[in-house]
Design a protein around this motif. Structure first.
Motif, PDB file in Angstrom:
ATOM      1  N   ARG A 113      22.500  33.919  44.320  1.00 23.79           N
ATOM      2  CA  ARG A 113      22.572  32.807  44.850  1.00 23.79           C
ATOM      3  C   ARG A 113      23.591  31.914  44.542  1.00 23.79           C
ATOM      4  O   ARG A 113      24.519  31.259  45.195  1.00 23.79           O
ATOM      5  N   GLU A 114      23.685  31.618  43.186  1.00 23.74           N
ATOM      6  CA  GLU A 114      24.759  30.735  42.576  1.00 23.74           C
ATOM      7  C   GLU A 114      26.211  31.469  42.759  1.00 23.74           C
ATOM      8  O   GLU A 114      26.823  30.610  42.992  1.00 23.74           O
ATOM      9  N   LEU A 115      26.017  32.948  42.674  1.00 22.22           N
ATOM     10  CA  LEU A 115      27.506  33.426  42.645  1.00 22.22           C
ATOM     11  C   LEU A 115      27.890  33.300  44.146  1.00 22.22           C
ATOM     12  O   LEU A 115      29.133  33.050  44.076  1.00 22.22           O
ATOM     13  N   ALA A 116      27.102  33.398  44.869  1.00 24.65           N
ATOM     14  CA  ALA A 116      27.526  33.105  46.528  1.00 24.65           C
ATOM     15  C   ALA A 116      28.077  31.776  46.930  1.00 24.65           C
ATOM     16  O   ALA A 116      28.883  31.483  47.692  1.00 24.65           O
ATOM     17  N   GLY A 117      27.331  30.751  46.109  1.00 27.72           N
ATOM     18  CA  GLY A 117      27.636  29.629  46.515  1.00 27.72           C
ATOM     19  C   GLY A 117      28.290  28.568  45.723  1.00 27.72           C
ATOM     20  O   GLY A 117      28.786  27.499  46.147  1.00 27.72           O
ATOM     21  N   ALA A 118      28.971  29.081  44.655  1.00 33.63           N
ATOM     22  CA  ALA A 118      30.138  28.528  43.549  1.00 33.63           C
ATOM     23  C   ALA A 118      31.082  28.244  44.564  1.00 33.63           C
ATOM     24  O   ALA A 118      31.672  28.917  45.439  1.00 33.63           O
ATOM     25  N   ARG A 119      31.706  26.952  44.401  1.00 33.52           N
ATOM     26  CA  ARG A 119      32.676  26.323  44.963  1.00 33.52           C
ATOM     27  C   ARG A 119      34.050  26.005  44.261  1.00 33.52           C
ATOM     28  O   ARG A 119      35.242  26.009  44.666  1.00 33.52           O
ATOM     29  N   ARG A 120      33.780  25.943  42.909  1.00 33.81           N
ATOM     30  CA  ARG A 120      35.055  25.728  41.909  1.00 33.81           C
ATOM     31  C   ARG A 120      35.126  26.729  40.841  1.00 33.81           C
ATOM     32  O   ARG A 120      36.233  27.167  40.602  1.00 33.81           O
ATOM     33  N   SER A 121      33.989  27.192  40.206  1.00 32.93           N
ATOM     34  CA  SER A 121      34.151  27.779  39.031  1.00 32.93           C
ATOM     35  C   SER A 121      32.829  28.752  38.771  1.00 32.93           C
ATOM     36  O   SER A 121      31.921  28.115  39.068  1.00 32.93           O
ATOM     37  N   ILE A 122      33.125  29.858  38.088  1.00 33.50           N
ATOM     38  CA  ILE A 122      32.137  30.839  37.665  1.00 33.50           C
ATOM     39  C   ILE A 122      32.466  31.119  36.227  1.00 33.50           C
ATOM     40  O   ILE A 122      33.320  31.646  35.972  1.00 33.50           O
ATOM     41  N   ASP A 123      31.624  30.730  35.168  1.00 33.84           N
ATOM     42  CA  ASP A 123      31.897  31.071  33.923  1.00 33.84           C
ATOM     43  C   ASP A 123      30.607  31.911  33.361  1.00 33.84           C
ATOM     44  O   ASP A 123      29.305  31.535  33.181  1.00 33.84           O
ATOM     45  N   ILE A 124      30.994  33.106  32.669  1.00 28.93           N
ATOM     46  CA  ILE A 124      29.753  33.904  32.537  1.00 28.93           C
ATOM     47  C   ILE A 124      29.902  34.294  30.789  1.00 28.93           C
ATOM     48  O   ILE A 124      31.189  34.946  30.600  1.00 28.93           O
ATOM     49  N   GLN A 125      29.185  34.158  30.076  1.00 23.55           N
ATOM     50  CA  GLN A 125      29.304  34.875  28.401  1.00 23.55           C
ATOM     51  C   GLN A 125      28.085  35.495  28.221  1.00 23.55           C
ATOM     52  O   GLN A 125      26.974  35.035  28.407  1.00 23.55           O
ATOM     53  N   THR A 126      28.248  36.882  28.091  1.00 15.75           N
ATOM     54  CA  THR A 126      27.132  37.552  27.827  1.00 15.75           C
ATOM     55  C   THR A 126      27.201  38.503  26.514  1.00 15.75           C
ATOM     56  O   THR A 126      28.493  38.981  26.120  1.00 15.75           O
ATOM     57  N   PHE A 127      26.245  38.861  25.926  1.00 12.83           N
ATOM     58  CA  PHE A 127      26.328  39.790  24.685  1.00 12.83           C
ATOM     59  C   PHE A 127      26.738  41.168  25.010  1.00 12.83           C
ATOM     60  O   PHE A 127      27.412  41.952  24.456  1.00 12.83           O
ATOM     61  N   ILE A 128      26.160  41.925  26.166  1.00 13.48           N
ATOM     62  CA  ILE A 128      26.303  42.928  26.703  1.00 13.48           C
ATOM     63  C   ILE A 128      26.654  42.992  28.235  1.00 13.48           C
ATOM     64  O   ILE A 128      26.077  42.178  28.860  1.00 13.48           O
ATOM     65  N   PHE A 129      27.824  43.476  28.539  1.00 11.06           N
ATOM     66  CA  PHE A 129      28.375  43.793  30.108  1.00 11.06           C
ATOM     67  C   PHE A 129      28.378  44.874  30.228  1.00 11.06           C
ATOM     68  O   PHE A 129      29.342  45.832  29.565  1.00 11.06           O
ATOM     69  N   ASP A 130      27.470  45.757  30.579  1.00 11.88           N
ATOM     70  CA  ASP A 130      27.186  47.220  30.620  1.00 11.88           C
ATOM     71  C   ASP A 130      28.200  47.764  31.440  1.00 11.88           C
ATOM     72  O   ASP A 130      28.772  46.969  32.087  1.00 11.88           O
ATOM     73  N   ASN A 131      28.124  49.006  31.510  1.00 12.37           N
ATOM     74  CA  ASN A 131      29.074  50.067  32.371  1.00 12.37           C
ATOM     75  C   ASN A 131      28.371  50.770  33.246  1.00 12.37           C
ATOM     76  O   ASN A 131      28.625  51.711  33.688  1.00 12.37           O
ATOM     77  N   ASP A 132      26.896  50.536  33.532  1.00 13.45           N
ATOM     78  CA  ASP A 132      26.122  51.213  34.522  1.00 13.45           C
ATOM     79  C   ASP A 132      26.269  51.009  35.906  1.00 13.45           C
ATOM     80  O   ASP A 132      27.004  49.877  36.171  1.00 13.45           O
ATOM     81  N   ASP A 133      25.540  51.298  36.889  1.00 17.56           N
ATOM     82  CA  ASP A 133      25.864  50.960  38.206  1.00 17.56           C
ATOM     83  C   ASP A 133      25.503  49.781  38.696  1.00 17.56           C
ATOM     84  O   ASP A 133      26.310  49.134  39.428  1.00 17.56           O
ATOM     85  N   PHE A 134      24.380  49.051  38.026  1.00 14.53           N
ATOM     86  CA  PHE A 134      24.210  47.774  38.461  1.00 14.53           C
ATOM     87  C   PHE A 134      25.260  46.906  38.067  1.00 14.53           C
ATOM     88  O   PHE A 134      25.699  46.032  38.698  1.00 14.53           O
ATOM     89  N   ALA A 135      25.808  46.989  36.633  1.00  9.92           N
ATOM     90  CA  ALA A 135      26.664  46.197  36.045  1.00  9.92           C
ATOM     91  C   ALA A 135      28.172  46.380  36.926  1.00  9.92           C
ATOM     92  O   ALA A 135      28.745  45.438  36.964  1.00  9.92           O
ATOM     93  N   VAL A 136      28.528  47.513  37.187  1.00 14.19           N
ATOM     94  CA  VAL A 136      29.786  47.859  37.849  1.00 14.19           C
ATOM     95  C   VAL A 136      29.648  47.120  39.292  1.00 14.19           C
ATOM     96  O   VAL A 136      30.714  46.461  39.464  1.00 14.19           O
ATOM     97  N   ASP A 137      28.476  47.258  39.950  1.00 14.69           N
ATOM     98  CA  ASP A 137      28.326  46.298  41.127  1.00 14.69           C
ATOM     99  C   ASP A 137      28.532  44.997  41.045  1.00 14.69           C
ATOM    100  O   ASP A 137      29.327  44.437  41.865  1.00 14.69           O
ATOM    101  N   PHE A 138      27.810  44.362  40.129  1.00 17.77           N
ATOM    102  CA  PHE A 138      28.005  42.959  39.570  1.00 17.77           C
ATOM    103  C   PHE A 138      29.632  42.576  39.524  1.00 17.77           C
ATOM    104  O   PHE A 138      29.957  41.494  39.864  1.00 17.77           O
ATOM    105  N   ALA A 139      30.355  43.421  38.718  1.00 21.02           N
ATOM    106  CA  ALA A 139      31.602  43.202  38.297  1.00 21.02           C
ATOM    107  C   ALA A 139      32.389  43.129  39.526  1.00 21.02           C
ATOM    108  O   ALA A 139      33.455  42.311  39.618  1.00 21.02           O
ATOM    109  N   ARG A 140      32.410  43.941  40.482  1.00 19.23           N
ATOM    110  CA  ARG A 140      33.035  43.845  41.684  1.00 19.23           C
ATOM    111  C   ARG A 140      32.793  42.803  42.355  1.00 19.23           C
ATOM    112  O   ARG A 140      33.790  42.144  43.111  1.00 19.23           O
ATOM    113  N   ARG A 141      31.506  42.376  42.445  1.00 17.89           N
ATOM    114  CA  ARG A 141      31.069  41.006  43.378  1.00 17.89           C
ATOM    115  C   ARG A 141      31.882  39.883  42.669  1.00 17.89           C
ATOM    116  O   ARG A 141      32.298  38.991  43.310  1.00 17.89           O
ATOM    117  N   LEU A 142      31.992  39.765  41.355  1.00 17.29           N
ATOM    118  CA  LEU A 142      32.539  38.963  40.547  1.00 17.29           C
ATOM    119  C   LEU A 142      34.216  38.640  41.076  1.00 17.29           C
ATOM    120  O   LEU A 142      34.770  37.864  41.352  1.00 17.29           O
TER     121      LEU A 142
END
Length: 455
Positions: A113-142
Motif C-alpha cells: 500500500r505504501e509502495l503504491a501510494g508514495a509520492r516523493r521517495s521510497i528508501d529501503i534497507q534490508t539485510f537480505i534482498f533474496d533472489n527468489d520469485d517473490f523478491a524478484v517480483d518485488f524488485a520489478r515493482r520497485l
C-alpha cells in the motif's frame, strides 16, 4: 552467521553461488578498504578488542561474574524508568506512533500500500534482498515505481549473497529462473534503481531492516525481502509515524552516504540529535542501535537494564539466543520471582543455534522460568518487561548484541505494549508447547552453546 539458511537446494547454480560469495568476500576485504579506509581500520581494531572480550565473558562461570549492576528506582513502564534510562546514556525519546504488523501477510500488504501510494521517495534497507520469485517480483515493482518517485535500495552484501545461494522451502513456479543476485534485476535497464551494498569488513554485517516512504512513514523489525518472510516464517514489523520518522530518515541518509568514499567516519555525530525530545517521556520512542564502530551497544544496555529492573514479568521471543549477559539477567529475574517466559523456534534455519537454545532453556527452567517451543520457525524478536517493550532487528545473540549493526525501538506506550502482549506473546504462549528439561540433549546443547557464544 546466525539467521542465514542452512545448505539446501541451490537457488542458483552452485558454482555461480560460490563465485558470488567469493566476490562478496573480496569486496569486504579489498573494496571496503579503499571505499571506507577509516571505517575499515576502526572496525578491525574494534573487532580485535571485542572478540576476545566476548570469548572471555562467554566462558566464565556465573560465579566468576560480579553480580548485580545499575537498577532503576522504578520498574519498566514508568516515567521514572524512562528518565533513568536517559540518565544512563540512552538516546532521548522522540514522539511517534507505533503499529504492529504480524507475519508476512500483514506486513507486505501494508508495504504494498505504501509502495503504491508514495509520492516523493521510497528508501529501503534490508539485510537480505533474496533472489527468489517473490523478491524478484518485488524488485520489478520497485523499478516500475522508480519511474515516478525516487527509489533507493541498500542491502547487506554478505547476507544477501549467502541467502541467494539457497532456495526457500516452498518451490518457485516451474518457469522461474532465479538471477545470480538481485542486483541483476535492480540495475538492469531500462530504469536502473539507485542501489548500494553495505560491505562487510572483518565480517561485520548490517542487520538493519528499515523501509521509509516520503520521509513520513517507516517500517522496522525483523523481515527481509524474500519468500520465507512473506509466507513461511512467523515474524513482525512495526509501522512508525510522527517525528520519530525524521530520525529514521536521517539514519538511512547517513548510511547511504557511508557506502561511498570516504565511508562511515566514527564520531561524526549521532543522527536525531536535533530532534526535539518527546514532551511526555512515557509515550516517547527510543531508537536504539548496536554499532561496534561507534561503540554503541544500546540494545544490550536497554535489555539488561529493563530485565534487571523488572518486578512482574519478562517475556521474550527470539530465534537465536547466545548472549550470556542477557541469559544471566533472565535467570536472575526468574530466581527473584519474576514471571520469565522465553519463546524459541521449533524449527530453525540454524541447527547450531537451535541446539544452543536448548541450553538456555534448561538454565531458565532450573531458575523457575518457563521456555516454550513455537510450532515452526519464529524469526520474531521482541521483549516485554513489566509495562515496557523493545522490538526490532536484533536477536538475543552475540552478533546482534555486540557485533552487527542493528536497529531497535523501545517504548512504554501502553497501547503498543498491550497489543504486543496480546497479539504476540499471549497468542504464541497458547500455540507453543512448554519445554521440559529432560528433552534437551545436555551434552550437545552445551557444546553448541560454547560455539554459539561467538555468534
Amino acid at each position: 552467521m546466525a539467521g542465514l539458511r542452512e545448505a539446501g537446494e541451490a537457488a542458483s547454480h552452485p558454482i555461480t553461488g560460490y563465485g558470488q560469495v567469493a566476490t562478496t568476500l573480496g569486496r569486504a576485504y579489498v573494496s571496503s578498504a579503499f571505499r571506507s579506509p577509516v571505517n575499515y581500520a576502526v572496525t578491525g581494531v574494534a573487532m580485535a578488542l571485542r572478540r576476545p572480550a566476548e570469548v572471555l565473558s562467554g566462558n566464565l562461570p556465573d560465579s566468576s561474574v560480579i553480580p548485580g549492576g545499575p537498577v532503576s528506582p522504578a520498574p519498566p513502564g514508568t516515567s521514572r524508568f524512562e528518565d533513568w534510562l536517559t540518565e544512563q546514556g540512552m538516546p532521548e525519546p522522540v514522539a511517534g506512533e507505533l503499529g504492529l504488523l504480524i507475519d508476512g501477510r500483514e506486513f507486505f500488504h501494508s508495504l504494498d500500500r505504501e509502495l503504491a501510494g508514495a509520492r516523493r521517495s521510497i528508501d529501503i534497507q534490508t539485510f537480505i534482498f533474496d533472489n527468489d520469485d517473490f523478491a524478484v517480483d518485488f524488485a520489478r515493482r520497485l523499478k516500475k515505481r522508480s519511474e515516478a518517485v525516487k527509489v533507493r535500495v541498500m542491502y547487506d552484501d554478505l547476507g544477501t549473497s549467502l541467502s541467494s545461494a539457497v532456495a526457500p522451502d516452498t518451490p518457485a513456479p516451474d518457469d522461474f529462473e532465479p538471477p545470480v543476485t538481485i542486483a541483476k534485476i535492480l540495475k538492469s535497464r531500462p530504469d536502473p534503481i539507485e542501489m548500494r551494498r553495505t560491505l562487510n569488513p572483518w565480517l561485520v554485517a548490517d542487520h538493519t531492516k528499515l523501509y521509509v516512504f516520503d520521509d513520513k512513514i517507516a517500517f522496522l523489525g525483523g523481515m527481509n525481502i524474500g519468500r520465507e518472510y512473506r509466507s513461511e516464517w512467523h515474524d513482525m514489523m512495526v509501522r512508525v509515524t510522527g517525528p520519530a520518522t525524521q530520525v529514521l530518515t536521517e539514519d538511512f541518509d547517513a548510511r547511504w552516504r557511508s557506502c561511498r568514499f570516504p565511508g562511515k567516519l566514527p564520531g561524526a555525530g549521532r543522527v536525531g540529535d536535533d530532534v526535539d525530545p518527546a514532551t511526555n517521556a512515557r509515550r516517547g520512542l527510543r531508537i536504539l542501535r548496536t554499532d561496534v564502530v561507534d561503540g554503541r551497544f544500546e540494545v544490550l544496555t536497554a535489555a539488561v537494564s529493563a530485565i534487571r529492573s523488572a518486578k512482574k514479568r519478562v517475556w521474550m521471543e527470539t530465534p537465536y539466543f547466545s548472549s550470556d549477559s542477557v541469559q544471566r539477567e533472565l535467570v536472575a529475574a526468574a530466581r527473584r520471582g519474576v514471571d520469565v517466559r522465553l519463546v524459541l523456534p521449533g524449527t530453525s534455519d540454524s541447527r547450531l543455534m537451535r541446539l544452543a537454545n536448548g541450553a538456555t532453556a534448561v538454565d531458565l527452567i532450573r531458575a523457575g522460568g518457563r521456555a516454550y517451543i513455537y510450532p515452526g520457525m519464529t524469526h520474531l524478536k521482541a521483549l516485554v518487561c513489566d509495562d515496557w517493550a523493545m522490538v526490532g532487528s536484533a536477536n538475543y545473540d552475540t552478533l546482534s548484541m555486540a557485533i552487527n549493526r542493528e536497529l531497535n525501538i523501545a517504548t512504554a506506550e501502553p497501547g503498543f505494549v498491550g497489543e504486543l502482549s496480546r497479539r504476540v506473546f499471549r497468542r504464541d504462549f497458547r500455540e507453543s508447547r512448554t519445554i521440559k528439561e529432560e528433552e534437551v540433549d545436555a551434552v550437545m546443547s552445551r557444546i553448541a552453546e560454547a560455539v554459539a557464544d561467538q555468534l
